[in-house]
Design a protein around this motif. Structure first.
Motif, PDB file in Angstrom:
ATOM      1  N   THR A  93      -7.134  17.666  -3.869  1.00  0.00           N
ATOM      2  CA  THR A  93      -6.380  16.429  -3.671  1.00  0.00           C
ATOM      3  C   THR A  93      -6.578  15.484  -4.854  1.00  0.00           C
ATOM      4  O   THR A  93      -7.698  15.229  -5.284  1.00  0.00           O
ATOM      5  CB  THR A  93      -6.862  15.721  -2.378  1.00  0.00           C
ATOM      6  OG1 THR A  93      -6.729  16.620  -1.280  1.00  0.00           O
ATOM      7  CG2 THR A  93      -6.052  14.458  -2.115  1.00  0.00           C
ATOM      8  N   ALA A  94      -5.472  14.970  -5.377  1.00  0.00           N
ATOM      9  CA  ALA A  94      -5.478  13.920  -6.412  1.00  0.00           C
ATOM     10  C   ALA A  94      -6.064  14.374  -7.740  1.00  0.00           C
ATOM     11  O   ALA A  94      -6.579  13.559  -8.510  1.00  0.00           O
ATOM     12  CB  ALA A  94      -6.212  12.676  -5.907  1.00  0.00           C
ATOM     13  N   ARG A  95      -5.981  15.665  -8.036  1.00  0.00           N
ATOM     14  CA  ARG A  95      -6.405  16.129  -9.360  1.00  0.00           C
ATOM     15  C   ARG A  95      -5.522  17.285  -9.788  1.00  0.00           C
ATOM     16  O   ARG A  95      -4.762  17.849  -9.001  1.00  0.00           O
ATOM     17  CB  ARG A  95      -7.879  16.534  -9.372  1.00  0.00           C
ATOM     18  CG  ARG A  95      -8.198  17.789  -8.579  1.00  0.00           C
ATOM     19  CD  ARG A  95      -9.662  18.174  -8.672  1.00  0.00           C
ATOM     20  NE  ARG A  95      -9.899  19.492  -8.076  1.00  0.00           N
ATOM     21  CZ  ARG A  95     -11.063  20.121  -8.121  1.00  0.00           C
ATOM     22  NH1 ARG A  95     -12.107  19.554  -8.708  1.00  0.00           N
ATOM     23  NH2 ARG A  95     -11.193  21.320  -7.562  1.00  0.00           N
ATOM     24  N   SER A  96      -5.627  17.633 -11.080  1.00  0.00           N
ATOM     25  CA  SER A  96      -4.812  18.691 -11.656  1.00  0.00           C
ATOM     26  C   SER A  96      -5.668  19.478 -12.630  1.00  0.00           C
ATOM     27  O   SER A  96      -6.721  18.994 -13.083  1.00  0.00           O
ATOM     28  CB  SER A  96      -3.612  18.078 -12.392  1.00  0.00           C
ATOM     29  OG  SER A  96      -3.011  18.999 -13.268  1.00  0.00           O
ATOM     30  N   ALA A  98      -4.893  13.139 -13.051  1.00  0.00           N
ATOM     31  CA  ALA A  98      -4.158  14.237 -12.410  1.00  0.00           C
ATOM     32  C   ALA A  98      -3.252  14.902 -13.448  1.00  0.00           C
ATOM     33  O   ALA A  98      -3.673  15.138 -14.572  1.00  0.00           O
ATOM     34  CB  ALA A  98      -3.406  13.752 -11.190  1.00  0.00           C
ATOM     35  N   THR A 142      -1.669   9.704 -12.613  1.00  0.00           N
ATOM     36  CA  THR A 142      -2.667   9.429 -11.570  1.00  0.00           C
ATOM     37  C   THR A 142      -2.151   9.924 -10.230  1.00  0.00           C
ATOM     38  O   THR A 142      -1.507  10.975 -10.167  1.00  0.00           O
ATOM     39  CB  THR A 142      -3.111   7.949 -11.515  1.00  0.00           C
ATOM     40  OG1 THR A 142      -2.086   7.136 -10.954  1.00  0.00           O
ATOM     41  CG2 THR A 142      -3.510   7.427 -12.859  1.00  0.00           C
ATOM     42  N   SER A 143      -2.382   9.170  -9.184  1.00  0.00           N
ATOM     43  CA  SER A 143      -2.112   9.681  -7.837  1.00  0.00           C
ATOM     44  C   SER A 143      -1.779   8.537  -6.892  1.00  0.00           C
ATOM     45  O   SER A 143      -2.198   7.386  -7.112  1.00  0.00           O
ATOM     46  CB  SER A 143      -3.356  10.424  -7.332  1.00  0.00           C
ATOM     47  OG  SER A 143      -3.242  10.740  -5.967  1.00  0.00           O
ATOM     48  N   PHE A 156      -3.042   8.602  -3.950  1.00  0.00           N
ATOM     49  CA  PHE A 156      -4.259   8.472  -3.151  1.00  0.00           C
ATOM     50  C   PHE A 156      -5.165   7.398  -3.743  1.00  0.00           C
ATOM     51  O   PHE A 156      -5.173   7.174  -4.963  1.00  0.00           O
ATOM     52  CB  PHE A 156      -5.006   9.806  -3.098  1.00  0.00           C
ATOM     53  CG  PHE A 156      -4.289  10.870  -2.313  1.00  0.00           C
ATOM     54  CD1 PHE A 156      -4.438  10.967  -0.935  1.00  0.00           C
ATOM     55  CD2 PHE A 156      -3.452  11.792  -2.965  1.00  0.00           C
ATOM     56  CE1 PHE A 156      -3.767  11.957  -0.217  1.00  0.00           C
ATOM     57  CE2 PHE A 156      -2.788  12.775  -2.256  1.00  0.00           C
ATOM     58  CZ  PHE A 156      -2.947  12.857  -0.876  1.00  0.00           C
ATOM     59  N   SER A 164      -3.299   7.046 -18.162  1.00  0.00           N
ATOM     60  CA  SER A 164      -3.345   8.393 -17.589  1.00  0.00           C
ATOM     61  C   SER A 164      -2.559   9.397 -18.425  1.00  0.00           C
ATOM     62  O   SER A 164      -2.923  10.577 -18.469  1.00  0.00           O
ATOM     63  CB  SER A 164      -2.824   8.368 -16.148  1.00  0.00           C
ATOM     64  OG  SER A 164      -1.463   7.978 -16.111  1.00  0.00           O
TER      65      SER A 164
END
Length: 502
Positions: free
Chosen positions: A109-112, A202, A206-207, A209, A229
């Motif tokens: 969640t909330a990352r890449s 991400a 960003t995200s 979340f 970002s």
């Protein structure tokens, strides 16, 4: 045939793509970034729980699964099979095995992979910059110590490959040290750029979340998050600044090493290299070859070349996340740290062992008449001449002395008297004893007591300043190391809490 009617029956990965790209990338991640992956997973999980994105009921089994993977999977034995695309997906596959797809997928969640990759590379660079800085500071301390030891040791200073003026070895080494300190400052500045976390960027933006990017940075031992970002995944100046600094360090040290090569030659011979650093010829028993100097020279060139190659790889790449700056390029760049470390270790061992050959220095000073500059200067101060008049008199003296292979102090006074009278139409007030003192190398050095000069007072003040600068660098390094230890302890305790005290 149109794209809409084409039936693609190929299966990923293509065998050649697997062997030429995916396997080397997997092996590179396995060799260089395993600990980084581990830290990022744990820190991200802690942050997701602390921000309320994951409940303890979700976070705890993920933590336990991560710990089980660390315990049960021997990364060193892994061979790339093509079942998953890369090392990241291997960890995700292991999580799915233990937790099922729903819970396992929540860790991402909330990352890449975009922000993960650049964070991995920055962690890898910090792990290499810090030992390099340690070696550089150790060399700086060595140069300062030897400069102080050799603060009264005469040498011949060269310009354009020819004897120019006398100075002392400590003054020369201080010049090398001063350049090295500027190089260290450039590498420290590069490290500050590396020390900004991309996590939370991400993929690009960003995200949605409520992640805490600052908290994530601190857990991973970064000083702060990198703000923009898009820049987190596109601005590879952390790479270019690091390798630019490395290139300059070893370009500059290579010039010093080249002087050592020149000064140890039989014809110059003002530096003596002890037997511990000398190899003999296999056929010519009379030869003493200071081979370590050659090894330092070519290793310094290799290091500068590898650093330059990293800059070339980044040249004309798009301002976005792209493979040019990632796994294989990073692994290639690490070679610069390895060869550079060898140069610094060898140089720090060799410099204290070097000794100046005073007889050869005296001989070269006498043969080259290099103290004559002070004769011209003294004529300006003592006889009130213009420098151009004084220079003409000094030039005539040096030509005459060199022509007879004489010594300026013993053989130059009568020539000086005649040249002075012809130029000024009067007799000089400088007697033979005063003349001999003026043209002595000791006097030449002693009167140059200006800021930055080789005289004892000026040189002692300079070395004191260098030592203070080195001490300040040491203090900054210790503060950085302490921050890293504090972050590691914080992450360990927070992750342990998620495990439930296990």
């Amino acid at each position: 045939m149109t794209a809409g009617t084409y039936k693609d029956t190929s299966a990923f990965p293509d065998p050649v793509y697997k062997e030429t790209v995916l396997r080397p990338l997997f092996d590179g991640a396995k060799d260089h970034h395993i600990e980084g992956f581990r830290l990022i997973d744990r820190a991200h999980l802690v942050m997701l729980h602390e921000t309320g994105i994951l409940t303890i009921e979700q976070a705890r089994p993920i933590a336990q699964a991560l710990e089980a993977i660390d315990r049960e999977v021997d990364v060193s034995t892994l061979t790339y099979t093509g079942e998953v695309e890369d090392f990241f997906f291997l960890i995700e596959k292991e999580l799915r095995k233990r937790l099922g797809p729903d819970l396992a997928g929540r860790l991402h969640t909330a990352r890449s992979r975009n922000d993960i990759d650049h964070t991995l590379f920055k962690l890898g660079l910090k792990d290499r910059i810090d030992p390099l800085l340690e070696r550089l500071v150790r060399l700086a301390e060595t140069l300062a110590s030897v400069a102080e030891r050799e603060s009264n040791t005469l040498i011949v200073a060269y310009t354009h490959g020819q004897p120019a003026q006398p100075t002392v070895f400590g003054h020369y080494l201080s010049a090398v040290l001063e350049t090295l300190l500027r190089d260290i400052a450039r590498l420290e500045a590069a490290r500050d750029i590396v020390d900004r976390s991309p996590m939370g960027a991400a993929a690009i933006t960003t995200s949605g979340f409520p992640i805490d990017r600052d908290r994530m940075a601190r857990l991973l031992g970064f000083s702060r998050p990198l703000q923009n970002s898009y820049g987190c995944i596109a601005s590879i100046d952390y790479i270019t600044s690091t390798y630019s600094a490395i290139q300059l360090i070893f370009l500059h040290l290579g010039r010093f090493i080249q002087d050592l090569q020149f000064w140890t030659s039989f014809e110059v011979g003002q530096i003596y290299v002890p037997n511990a650093f000398v190899q003999i010829s296999s056929i010519m028993p009379q030869k003493r070859n200071p081979v370590p100097i050659e090894h330092m020279r070519h290793l310094a060139s290799q290091t500068a070349g590898r650093a330059q190659a990293m800059l070339t790889i980044m040249h004309n790449t798009p301002f976005t996340d792209m493979n040019d700056s990632e796994g294989e390029s990073q692994g290639f760049g690490y070679g610069a740290f390895e060869s550079g470390a060898r140069v610094l270790d060898l140089l720090a061992a060799l410099v204290p062992a070097l000794r100046i050959n005073p007889d050869r220095v005296r001989q070269n000073i006498r043969r080259s008449c290099i103290t004559v500059t002070e004769l011209a200067d003294s004529l300006v101060r003592l006889e009130g001449l213009s420098f151009r008049e004084a220079h003409e008199i000094a030039a005539e003296v040096s030509r005459s002395v060199v022509a007879v292979e004489g010594d300026i102090a013993a053989d130059g006074y009568e020539v000086f008297q005649g040249a002075f009278e012809r130029c000024t139409n009067r007799q000089t007030g400088i007697d033979k004893a005063q003349f001999a003192k003026i043209v002595s190398p000791e006097n030449f050095v002693a009167v140059r007591d200006r800021f930055g000069g080789p005289a004892p007072g000026a040189l002692s003040q300079a070395i004191e300043g260098y030592n203070q600068e080195i001490s300040a660098i040491r203090n900054r390094m210790q503060e950085t190391a302490q921050r890293a230890r504090t972050s590691a302890q914080d992450l360990q305790s927070r992750f342990a809490a998620l495990l439930g005290g296990r």
